[in-house]
Design an enzyme around this catalytic site. Sequence first.
Site, PDB file in Angstrom:
ATOM      1  N   ASP A  30      -7.191 -11.105   3.295  1.00  0.00           N
ATOM      2  CA  ASP A  30      -8.093  -9.964   3.463  1.00  0.00           C
ATOM      3  C   ASP A  30      -9.356 -10.392   4.204  1.00  0.00           C
ATOM      4  O   ASP A  30     -10.346 -10.829   3.609  1.00  0.00           O
ATOM      5  CB  ASP A  30      -8.431  -9.366   2.100  1.00  0.00           C
ATOM      6  CG  ASP A  30      -7.219  -8.730   1.439  1.00  0.00           C
ATOM      7  OD1 ASP A  30      -6.318  -8.280   2.171  1.00  0.00           O
ATOM      8  OD2 ASP A  30      -7.168  -8.682   0.204  1.00  0.00           O
ATOM      9  N   LYS A  62       0.127 -11.493   3.118  1.00  0.00           N
ATOM     10  CA  LYS A  62      -0.101 -10.067   3.307  1.00  0.00           C
ATOM     11  C   LYS A  62      -1.215  -9.849   4.316  1.00  0.00           C
ATOM     12  O   LYS A  62      -2.293 -10.446   4.216  1.00  0.00           O
ATOM     13  CB  LYS A  62      -0.498  -9.404   1.982  1.00  0.00           C
ATOM     14  CG  LYS A  62      -0.582  -7.874   2.092  1.00  0.00           C
ATOM     15  CD  LYS A  62      -1.428  -7.254   1.012  1.00  0.00           C
ATOM     16  CE  LYS A  62      -2.878  -7.177   1.449  1.00  0.00           C
ATOM     17  NZ  LYS A  62      -3.709  -6.249   0.660  1.00  0.00           N
ATOM     18  N   ASP A 118       1.153  -4.492   5.007  1.00  0.00           N
ATOM     19  CA  ASP A 118       0.756  -3.487   4.022  1.00  0.00           C
ATOM     20  C   ASP A 118      -0.112  -2.417   4.677  1.00  0.00           C
ATOM     21  O   ASP A 118      -1.332  -2.400   4.496  1.00  0.00           O
ATOM     22  CB  ASP A 118       0.005  -4.182   2.878  1.00  0.00           C
ATOM     23  CG  ASP A 118      -0.283  -3.243   1.723  1.00  0.00           C
ATOM     24  OD1 ASP A 118       0.450  -2.243   1.568  1.00  0.00           O
ATOM     25  OD2 ASP A 118      -1.240  -3.517   0.974  1.00  0.00           O
ATOM     26  N   LEU A 119       0.536  -1.512   5.407  1.00  0.00           N
ATOM     27  CA  LEU A 119      -0.193  -0.452   6.106  1.00  0.00           C
ATOM     28  C   LEU A 119      -0.099   0.891   5.386  1.00  0.00           C
ATOM     29  O   LEU A 119      -0.735   1.857   5.793  1.00  0.00           O
ATOM     30  CB  LEU A 119       0.333  -0.308   7.542  1.00  0.00           C
ATOM     31  CG  LEU A 119       0.190  -1.565   8.400  1.00  0.00           C
ATOM     32  CD1 LEU A 119       0.682  -1.287   9.816  1.00  0.00           C
ATOM     33  CD2 LEU A 119      -1.256  -2.061   8.428  1.00  0.00           C
ATOM     34  N   LYS A 120       0.706   0.978   4.340  1.00  0.00           N
ATOM     35  CA  LYS A 120       0.789   2.180   3.503  1.00  0.00           C
ATOM     36  C   LYS A 120       0.939   3.442   4.356  1.00  0.00           C
ATOM     37  O   LYS A 120       0.147   4.386   4.259  1.00  0.00           O
ATOM     38  CB  LYS A 120      -0.429   2.276   2.590  1.00  0.00           C
ATOM     39  CG  LYS A 120      -0.589   1.110   1.618  1.00  0.00           C
ATOM     40  CD  LYS A 120      -1.803   1.320   0.719  1.00  0.00           C
ATOM     41  CE  LYS A 120      -1.959   0.186  -0.282  1.00  0.00           C
ATOM     42  NZ  LYS A 120      -2.375  -1.086   0.357  1.00  0.00           N
ATOM     43  N   LEU A 121       1.966   3.482   5.172  1.00  0.00           N
ATOM     44  CA  LEU A 121       2.178   4.626   6.067  1.00  0.00           C
ATOM     45  C   LEU A 121       2.348   5.915   5.261  1.00  0.00           C
ATOM     46  O   LEU A 121       3.078   5.961   4.278  1.00  0.00           O
ATOM     47  CB  LEU A 121       3.405   4.381   6.938  1.00  0.00           C
ATOM     48  CG  LEU A 121       3.365   3.116   7.807  1.00  0.00           C
ATOM     49  CD1 LEU A 121       4.673   2.943   8.553  1.00  0.00           C
ATOM     50  CD2 LEU A 121       2.185   3.161   8.771  1.00  0.00           C
ATOM     51  N   HIS A 122       1.684   6.970   5.719  1.00  0.00           N
ATOM     52  CA  HIS A 122       1.698   8.247   4.994  1.00  0.00           C
ATOM     53  C   HIS A 122       1.365   9.350   5.991  1.00  0.00           C
ATOM     54  O   HIS A 122       0.206   9.550   6.349  1.00  0.00           O
ATOM     55  CB  HIS A 122       0.667   8.212   3.861  1.00  0.00           C
ATOM     56  CG  HIS A 122       0.756   9.382   2.932  1.00  0.00           C
ATOM     57  ND1 HIS A 122      -0.035   9.495   1.813  1.00  0.00           N
ATOM     58  CD2 HIS A 122       1.536  10.492   2.941  1.00  0.00           C
ATOM     59  CE1 HIS A 122       0.238  10.612   1.173  1.00  0.00           C
ATOM     60  NE2 HIS A 122       1.191  11.239   1.852  1.00  0.00           N
ATOM     61  N   ASP A 123       2.394  10.056   6.452  1.00  0.00           N
ATOM     62  CA  ASP A 123       2.205  11.111   7.440  1.00  0.00           C
ATOM     63  C   ASP A 123       3.462  11.966   7.448  1.00  0.00           C
ATOM     64  O   ASP A 123       4.335  11.802   6.589  1.00  0.00           O
ATOM     65  CB  ASP A 123       1.928  10.496   8.827  1.00  0.00           C
ATOM     66  CG  ASP A 123       0.988  11.361   9.676  1.00  0.00           C
ATOM     67  OD1 ASP A 123       1.293  12.576   9.804  1.00  0.00           O
ATOM     68  OD2 ASP A 123      -0.008  10.852  10.185  1.00  0.00           O
ATOM     69  N   ILE A 124       3.580  12.858   8.406  1.00  0.00           N
ATOM     70  CA  ILE A 124       4.804  13.648   8.490  1.00  0.00           C
ATOM     71  C   ILE A 124       5.973  12.725   8.831  1.00  0.00           C
ATOM     72  O   ILE A 124       5.779  11.645   9.409  1.00  0.00           O
ATOM     73  CB  ILE A 124       4.667  14.782   9.518  1.00  0.00           C
ATOM     74  CG1 ILE A 124       4.461  14.227  10.927  1.00  0.00           C
ATOM     75  CG2 ILE A 124       3.524  15.719   9.128  1.00  0.00           C
ATOM     76  CD1 ILE A 124       4.496  15.309  12.004  1.00  0.00           C
ATOM     77  N   PRO A 125       7.192  13.106   8.456  1.00  0.00           N
ATOM     78  CA  PRO A 125       8.323  12.195   8.612  1.00  0.00           C
ATOM     79  C   PRO A 125       8.500  11.627  10.011  1.00  0.00           C
ATOM     80  O   PRO A 125       8.725  10.411  10.166  1.00  0.00           O
ATOM     81  CB  PRO A 125       9.520  13.052   8.196  1.00  0.00           C
ATOM     82  CG  PRO A 125       8.950  14.020   7.204  1.00  0.00           C
ATOM     83  CD  PRO A 125       7.581  14.336   7.719  1.00  0.00           C
ATOM     84  N   THR A 176      -3.616   0.476  -7.697  1.00  0.00           N
ATOM     85  CA  THR A 176      -4.121  -0.223  -8.877  1.00  0.00           C
ATOM     86  C   THR A 176      -5.620  -0.035  -9.082  1.00  0.00           C
ATOM     87  O   THR A 176      -6.151  -0.428 -10.122  1.00  0.00           O
ATOM     88  CB  THR A 176      -3.807  -1.726  -8.796  1.00  0.00           C
ATOM     89  OG1 THR A 176      -4.308  -2.252  -7.568  1.00  0.00           O
ATOM     90  CG2 THR A 176      -2.315  -1.970  -8.880  1.00  0.00           C
ATOM     91  N   ARG A 200      -4.990 -11.031 -11.482  1.00  0.00           N
ATOM     92  CA  ARG A 200      -6.187 -11.850 -11.578  1.00  0.00           C
ATOM     93  C   ARG A 200      -5.953 -13.001 -12.547  1.00  0.00           C
ATOM     94  O   ARG A 200      -5.642 -12.761 -13.719  1.00  0.00           O
ATOM     95  CB  ARG A 200      -7.388 -11.015 -12.057  1.00  0.00           C
ATOM     96  CG  ARG A 200      -7.856  -9.955 -11.068  1.00  0.00           C
ATOM     97  CD  ARG A 200      -8.489 -10.599  -9.867  1.00  0.00           C
ATOM     98  NE  ARG A 200      -9.035  -9.640  -8.929  1.00  0.00           N
ATOM     99  CZ  ARG A 200      -8.381  -9.149  -7.871  1.00  0.00           C
ATOM    100  NH1 ARG A 200      -7.137  -9.530  -7.654  1.00  0.00           N
ATOM    101  NH2 ARG A 200      -8.953  -8.296  -7.045  1.00  0.00           N
ATOM    102  N   GLN A 236     -10.295  -3.463  -9.118  1.00  0.00           N
ATOM    103  CA  GLN A 236      -9.003  -3.192  -9.743  1.00  0.00           C
ATOM    104  C   GLN A 236      -9.211  -2.649 -11.157  1.00  0.00           C
ATOM    105  O   GLN A 236     -10.108  -3.088 -11.867  1.00  0.00           O
ATOM    106  CB  GLN A 236      -8.157  -4.465  -9.806  1.00  0.00           C
ATOM    107  CG  GLN A 236      -7.939  -5.130  -8.462  1.00  0.00           C
ATOM    108  CD  GLN A 236      -7.024  -4.336  -7.557  1.00  0.00           C
ATOM    109  OE1 GLN A 236      -6.315  -3.437  -8.003  1.00  0.00           O
ATOM    110  NE2 GLN A 236      -7.029  -4.657  -6.278  1.00  0.00           N
ATOM    111  N   ARG A 279      -8.493 -12.459  -3.298  1.00  0.00           N
ATOM    112  CA  ARG A 279      -9.783 -13.114  -3.462  1.00  0.00           C
ATOM    113  C   ARG A 279      -9.792 -14.309  -4.418  1.00  0.00           C
ATOM    114  O   ARG A 279     -10.478 -15.298  -4.126  1.00  0.00           O
ATOM    115  CB  ARG A 279     -10.827 -12.065  -3.890  1.00  0.00           C
ATOM    116  CG  ARG A 279     -11.256 -11.160  -2.747  1.00  0.00           C
ATOM    117  CD  ARG A 279     -12.020  -9.937  -3.225  1.00  0.00           C
ATOM    118  NE  ARG A 279     -11.114  -8.948  -3.794  1.00  0.00           N
ATOM    119  CZ  ARG A 279     -11.490  -7.740  -4.203  1.00  0.00           C
ATOM    120  NH1 ARG A 279     -12.769  -7.391  -4.137  1.00  0.00           N
ATOM    121  NH2 ARG A 279     -10.608  -6.893  -4.692  1.00  0.00           N
TER     122      ARG A 279
END
Length: 235
Positions: free
Chosen positions: A13, A35, A61-68, A123, A184, A193, A214
């Site tokens: 990160d 990651k 880890d881009l967490k794609l979230h949109d129309i299909p 989380t 952790r 978290q 971290r």
Amino acid sequence: MRGRSTRLIVALDTKDTAQAARWRHETMGAAGAVKLGLEFTYARGLDAVREAAGDAPLFLDLKLHDIPNTVASAIGSLAALRPAMLTIHASGGRAMIAAARAAVDETFPAGARPLLLAVTVLTSMDAEALHETGVEGSVAEQVVRLGRLAVGAGADGLICSSHEIAPLRQALGEKPVLVVPGIRPAGSAVGDQKRVMTPAQARAAGADWIVVGRPITRAPDPAAAARAIAAELSA
């Protein structure tokens, strides 16, 4: 305790390509993957993701979230990176998850397809935060609901907190891969978290992979910190 092993993913990160590469080099003796997520990718772009990850298995880890259609097209654009794992949001719905599954199968060679992992509930969220979004019921109930949806639509596994491993296994069995952030080591600050466990606790609960950032990368000796966590996982 389940029979399969639990492995470590180190979260790189940072926005600094050279720093990410150094952390990767220092920790890959103990970690099974690295990651890279939104922070780094938005700051440096896909070429830098490839450079920072090097030869290490990449959890993208881009967490794609949109129309299909948009999610499917985005997955096609990521194929050149050859990630080992790729994330989408389960809350995108059945059609979006199915489109992501099809895009992975059509875009990547059969022997190089990433695990398609669906994020359930972040989380950083607790019951109060979840209720503020209009979701009634407990965090565990929502995680299981989204987990059923995602796996049924073609996801290989789920991103969940360690506290939801048991209900997910009860509902979905052993097959889905469970990747668990919010880990952790004992004595570490929890930061932002809300639902956390130690590496040993997550292993005992049955995580396939844990994600630690971290506590490793901000340690005086990242390599030693990663080795200590790997040792805890194998004890």
